[in-house]
Design a protein around this motif. Structure first.
Motif, PDB file in Angstrom:
ATOM      1  N   GLY A  16      52.587   7.715  15.730  1.00  0.00           N
ATOM      2  CA  GLY A  16      52.171   7.364  17.083  1.00  0.00           C
ATOM      3  C   GLY A  16      51.769   8.576  17.886  1.00  0.00           C
ATOM      4  N   GLU A  17      51.599   8.316  19.146  1.00  0.00           N
ATOM      5  CA  GLU A  17      51.198   9.361  20.058  1.00  0.00           C
ATOM      6  C   GLU A  17      52.341  10.345  20.256  1.00  0.00           C
ATOM      7  N   THR A  18      52.020  11.633  20.349  1.00  0.00           N
ATOM      8  CA  THR A  18      53.034  12.652  20.539  1.00  0.00           C
ATOM      9  C   THR A  18      53.698  12.478  21.901  1.00  0.00           C
ATOM     10  N   PRO A  19      55.029  12.482  21.971  1.00  0.00           N
ATOM     11  CA  PRO A  19      55.701  12.295  23.262  1.00  0.00           C
ATOM     12  C   PRO A  19      55.323  13.385  24.256  1.00  0.00           C
ATOM     13  N   SER A  20      55.370  13.032  25.532  1.00  0.00           N
ATOM     14  CA  SER A  20      55.098  13.971  26.619  1.00  0.00           C
ATOM     15  C   SER A  20      56.413  14.375  27.264  1.00  0.00           C
ATOM     16  N   THR A  21      56.605  15.651  27.476  1.00  0.00           N
ATOM     17  CA  THR A  21      57.779  16.153  28.181  1.00  0.00           C
ATOM     18  C   THR A  21      57.353  16.660  29.551  1.00  0.00           C
ATOM     19  N   PHE A  22      58.272  16.642  30.510  1.00  0.00           N
ATOM     20  CA  PHE A  22      57.903  17.054  31.863  1.00  0.00           C
ATOM     21  C   PHE A  22      59.109  17.567  32.642  1.00  0.00           C
ATOM     22  N   LEU A  23      58.819  18.315  33.685  1.00  0.00           N
ATOM     23  CA  LEU A  23      59.785  18.729  34.696  1.00  0.00           C
ATOM     24  C   LEU A  23      59.163  18.386  36.044  1.00  0.00           C
ATOM     25  N   ALA A  24      59.886  17.651  36.886  1.00  0.00           N
ATOM     26  CA  ALA A  24      59.346  17.192  38.171  1.00  0.00           C
ATOM     27  C   ALA A  24      60.278  17.577  39.311  1.00  0.00           C
ATOM     28  N   VAL A  25      59.670  17.949  40.441  1.00  0.00           N
ATOM     29  CA  VAL A  25      60.407  18.343  41.644  1.00  0.00           C
ATOM     30  C   VAL A  25      59.896  17.510  42.816  1.00  0.00           C
ATOM     31  N   HIS A  50      55.575  15.925  45.754  1.00  0.00           N
ATOM     32  CA  HIS A  50      56.026  15.969  44.364  1.00  0.00           C
ATOM     33  C   HIS A  50      55.148  16.937  43.578  1.00  0.00           C
ATOM     34  N   ILE A  51      55.775  17.715  42.734  1.00  0.00           N
ATOM     35  CA  ILE A  51      55.040  18.645  41.876  1.00  0.00           C
ATOM     36  C   ILE A  51      55.789  18.781  40.560  1.00  0.00           C
ATOM     37  N   GLY A  52      55.051  19.029  39.499  1.00  0.00           N
ATOM     38  CA  GLY A  52      55.703  19.158  38.210  1.00  0.00           C
ATOM     39  C   GLY A  52      54.776  19.733  37.165  1.00  0.00           C
ATOM     40  N   THR A  53      55.327  19.923  35.999  1.00  0.00           N
ATOM     41  CA  THR A  53      54.569  20.445  34.869  1.00  0.00           C
ATOM     42  C   THR A  53      54.972  19.681  33.626  1.00  0.00           C
ATOM     43  N   GLY A  54      54.019  19.513  32.691  1.00  0.00           N
ATOM     44  CA  GLY A  54      54.332  18.749  31.501  1.00  0.00           C
ATOM     45  C   GLY A  54      53.337  18.981  30.384  1.00  0.00           C
ATOM     46  N   THR A  55      53.642  18.412  29.244  1.00  0.00           N
ATOM     47  CA  THR A  55      52.793  18.549  28.058  1.00  0.00           C
ATOM     48  C   THR A  55      52.052  17.249  27.778  1.00  0.00           C
ATOM     49  N   GLN A  56      51.184  17.260  26.763  1.00  0.00           N
ATOM     50  CA  GLN A  56      50.443  16.097  26.289  1.00  0.00           C
ATOM     51  C   GLN A  56      49.616  15.454  27.397  1.00  0.00           C
ATOM     52  N   ARG A  57      50.002  14.308  27.927  1.00  0.00           N
ATOM     53  CA  ARG A  57      49.135  13.597  28.860  1.00  0.00           C
ATOM     54  C   ARG A  57      48.942  14.338  30.178  1.00  0.00           C
ATOM     55  N   PHE A  58      49.812  15.272  30.485  1.00  0.00           N
ATOM     56  CA  PHE A  58      49.661  16.062  31.706  1.00  0.00           C
ATOM     57  C   PHE A  58      48.786  17.291  31.480  1.00  0.00           C
ATOM     58  N   ALA A  59      48.505  17.623  30.237  1.00  0.00           N
ATOM     59  CA  ALA A  59      47.782  18.844  29.892  1.00  0.00           C
ATOM     60  C   ALA A  59      46.346  18.530  29.497  1.00  0.00           C
ATOM     61  N   SER A  60      45.578  19.566  29.248  1.00  0.00           N
ATOM     62  CA  SER A  60      44.195  19.428  28.795  1.00  0.00           C
ATOM     63  C   SER A  60      44.054  20.063  27.421  1.00  0.00           C
ATOM     64  N   GLU A  61      42.874  19.943  26.834  1.00  0.00           N
ATOM     65  CA  GLU A  61      42.638  20.538  25.526  1.00  0.00           C
ATOM     66  C   GLU A  61      42.714  22.055  25.584  1.00  0.00           C
ATOM     67  N   GLU A  62      42.350  22.624  26.729  1.00  0.00           N
ATOM     68  CA  GLU A  62      42.367  24.082  26.861  1.00  0.00           C
ATOM     69  C   GLU A  62      43.765  24.610  27.143  1.00  0.00           C
ATOM     70  N   GLN A  63      44.577  23.825  27.884  1.00  0.00           N
ATOM     71  CA  GLN A  63      45.898  24.272  28.273  1.00  0.00           C
ATOM     72  C   GLN A  63      46.953  23.316  27.712  1.00  0.00           C
ATOM     73  N   PRO A  64      47.905  23.828  26.922  1.00  0.00           N
ATOM     74  CA  PRO A  64      48.929  22.948  26.342  1.00  0.00           C
ATOM     75  C   PRO A  64      49.928  22.426  27.368  1.00  0.00           C
ATOM     76  N   ILE A  65      50.006  23.097  28.525  1.00  0.00           N
ATOM     77  CA  ILE A  65      50.919  22.685  29.586  1.00  0.00           C
ATOM     78  C   ILE A  65      50.104  22.501  30.863  1.00  0.00           C
ATOM     79  N   GLY A  66      50.257  21.354  31.502  1.00  0.00           N
ATOM     80  CA  GLY A  66      49.500  21.060  32.712  1.00  0.00           C
ATOM     81  C   GLY A  66      50.396  20.901  33.929  1.00  0.00           C
ATOM     82  N   VAL A  67      49.768  20.783  35.080  1.00  0.00           N
ATOM     83  CA  VAL A  67      50.462  20.640  36.363  1.00  0.00           C
ATOM     84  C   VAL A  67      50.036  19.328  37.005  1.00  0.00           C
ATOM     85  N   PHE A  68      50.979  18.620  37.612  1.00  0.00           N
ATOM     86  CA  PHE A  68      50.670  17.407  38.362  1.00  0.00           C
ATOM     87  C   PHE A  68      51.310  17.503  39.749  1.00  0.00           C
ATOM     88  N   VAL A  69      50.661  16.920  40.745  1.00  0.00           N
ATOM     89  CA  VAL A  69      51.143  16.946  42.126  1.00  0.00           C
ATOM     90  C   VAL A  69      50.915  15.579  42.756  1.00  0.00           C
TER      91      VAL A  69
END
Length: 280
Positions: free
Chosen positions: A142-151, A166-185
């Protein structure tokens, strides 16, 4: 207000064709449209319901093959620190139906007090797939799980009054092909107009791929109806979301309030009895 919201939901449902499923669980009790927050459901609180994802496109009855995706989910809180989620997703693309069972786990590290500068902080993992439910011979890749930290933090400003950031950082669905770790707000604000007989929460967020907008109505009975739109910055990928669920949070609050009233009434009765005895 509730009837108008449900009518709007039905109109959106009827005017759209179903395409790809949503990228993750949407409109969870402790989250916004598509991003997690630093908060979790309280102990004993659960939320059960369904959500759907729609993508608008031109209808061509001679060539279009309708696909659909619908999910049933259950989220519940434990010990005021842990939130667990279970989801059953059904998809149908052409004549090939499929199903997927996933789980999510969220742990709150810090809880924001009513007054102070400490925010709510949580870590979690999403989309633990079929392999945790099936035997090794039946498990699918299946799809690789996404991990995250949220504040998350609540602010109180003049005129705007209370709103949450709200702000946080995570992998997979939060990231892009160029960056393995992305930011969400994200930003959210809750209104409690008297005519609504419940809470109306609006939210705006960036989930690592695009801008999302959502409106959620929570009735005093616990019924929740939510509508949203994903990837507003890209019209070709614009997706609409709808969710209907029920939570027991309001019932538990009413029970707690009743207990407080009974306790206070008992204290007043004891004080009155003591005062009467002292006068004698």
């Amino acid at each position: 207000m509730l009837r108008h919201t449900i009518l709007l939901f039905l109109l959106v449902f009827a005017s759209l064709t179903v395409s790809n499923p949503v990228k993750s669980e949407v409109f969870t009790g402790s989250g916004l449209v598509d991003i997690p927050t630093g908060r979790v459901l309280k102990h004993g609180v659960f939320e059960a319901g369904t959500y759907l994802g729609f993508q608008q496109r031109m209808m061509d009855r001679s060539t279009t093959s309708l696909g659909d995706a619908v999910a049933i989910r259950l989220n519940f809180g434990l010990f005021d620190r842990v939130e667990l989620g279970l989801t059953q997703l059904w998809e149908e693309h052409g004549s090939e139906p499929s199903s997927d069972r996933t789980a999510s786990l969220k742990l709150q590290l810090l809880e924001e007090p009513e007054a102070g500068v400490i925010p709510s902080v949580a870590i979690g993992i999403e989309r633990l797939g079929n392999k945790i439910f099936a035997s090794n011979s039946e498990a699918e890749v299946g799809e690789t799980p996404s991990t995250f930290l949220a504040v998350s933090k609540t602010f109180n400003l003049p005129r705007i009054h209370q709103f949450s950031g709200h702000i946080g950082t995570g992998t997979q669905r939060f990231a892009s092909e160029e960056q393995p770790i992305g930011v969400f707000v994200g930003l959210s604000k809750t209104f409690r107009p008297a005519f609504a007989r419940g809470d109306i929460t609006t939210s705006l967020e960036f989930d690592g791929a695009g801008m999302n907008l959502g409106v959620r109505y929570l009735a005093s009975s616990g019924l929740q109806v939510a509508l949203g739109a994903e990837t507003l910055n890209n019209p070709d990928e614009l997706r609409y979301l709808a969710s209907v669920s029920w939570t027991n949070a309001q019932i538990l609050e009413q029970i707690d309030e009743t207990r407080r009233l009974i306790t206070r009434a008992t204290e007043l009765a004891v004080e009155a009895k003591r005062a009467s005895a002292e006068k004698k």
